[in-house]
Design a protein around this motif. Structure first.
Motif, short mmCIF file in Angstrom:
data_model
loop_
_atom_site.label_atom_id
_atom_site.label_comp_id
_atom_site.label_asym_id
_atom_site.label_seq_id
_atom_site.Cartn_x
_atom_site.Cartn_y
_atom_site.Cartn_z
N ALA A 297 15.49 33.28 -5.92
CA ALA A 297 16.23 32.62 -6.99
C ALA A 297 15.57 32.89 -8.34
O ALA A 297 16.26 33.14 -9.34
N ILE A 298 14.25 32.87 -8.38
CA ILE A 298 13.52 33.17 -9.62
C ILE A 298 13.77 34.62 -10.04
O ILE A 298 14.04 34.89 -11.21
N GLN B 75 18.93 38.13 -14.66
CA GLN B 75 20.04 37.73 -15.53
C GLN B 75 19.56 37.55 -16.97
O GLN B 75 20.21 38.00 -17.92
N ILE B 76 18.42 36.92 -17.14
CA ILE B 76 17.85 36.72 -18.48
C ILE B 76 17.54 38.07 -19.11
O ILE B 76 17.83 38.30 -20.30
N TYR C 288 14.51 28.27 -19.03
CA TYR C 288 15.81 28.85 -18.65
C TYR C 288 15.74 29.44 -17.24
O TYR C 288 16.69 29.33 -16.47
N THR C 289 14.63 30.07 -16.91
CA THR C 289 14.47 30.64 -15.58
C THR C 289 14.51 29.53 -14.52
O THR C 289 15.16 29.68 -13.49
N CYS C 290 13.85 28.43 -14.78
CA CYS C 290 13.87 27.31 -13.83
C CYS C 290 15.26 26.72 -13.70
O CYS C 290 15.68 26.39 -12.59
N ASP C 291 15.96 26.59 -14.80
CA ASP C 291 17.33 26.04 -14.74
C ASP C 291 18.24 26.93 -13.94
O ASP C 291 19.06 26.51 -13.20
N ASP D 182 16.37 36.47 -9.33
CA ASP D 182 17.76 36.57 -9.79
C ASP D 182 17.92 36.02 -11.20
O ASP D 182 18.60 36.62 -12.04
N ALA D 183 17.28 34.89 -11.47
CA ALA D 183 17.35 34.29 -12.80
C ALA D 183 16.70 35.20 -13.83
O ALA D 183 17.23 35.40 -14.93
N GLN D 184 15.56 35.76 -13.47
CA GLN D 184 14.86 36.66 -14.40
C GLN D 184 15.72 37.90 -14.69
O GLN D 184 15.81 38.33 -15.83
#
Length: 73
Positions: free
Chosen positions: A40-41, A47-48, A70-73, A43-45
């Motif tokens: 999940a981290i 996207q950012i 933002y990464t945590c959210d 994937d978030a990274q």
């Protein structure tokens, strides 16, 4: 550089919540599924980075607190 860690997620949301979210298919689990959380981290990274790469070199060498959040959210 990684933008957030499992510890950052626990600090932001609590161990119980990360435990529950990382084991949706296994509600009786007693440990955090690090594989799920780390994915999940990542994937978030990713996207950012798609937003940042038009102006900055990614991944960021120094991670501002707002990016970690933002990464945590």
């Amino acid at each position: 550089m990684i933008y957030a860690t499992v510890a950052d997620l626990i600090a932001a949301f609590s161990q119980d919540e990360i435990l529950e979210l990382s084991n949706i298919d296994y509600p009786d689990a007693t440990t955090i599924n690090n594989t799920v959380v780390e994915r999940a981290i990542e994937d978030a990274q990713a996207q950012i980075d798609t937003y940042l790469e038009t102006r900055y070199r990614t991944p960021l060498a120094v991670v501002p607190i707002v990016i970690r959040n933002y990464t945590c959210d």
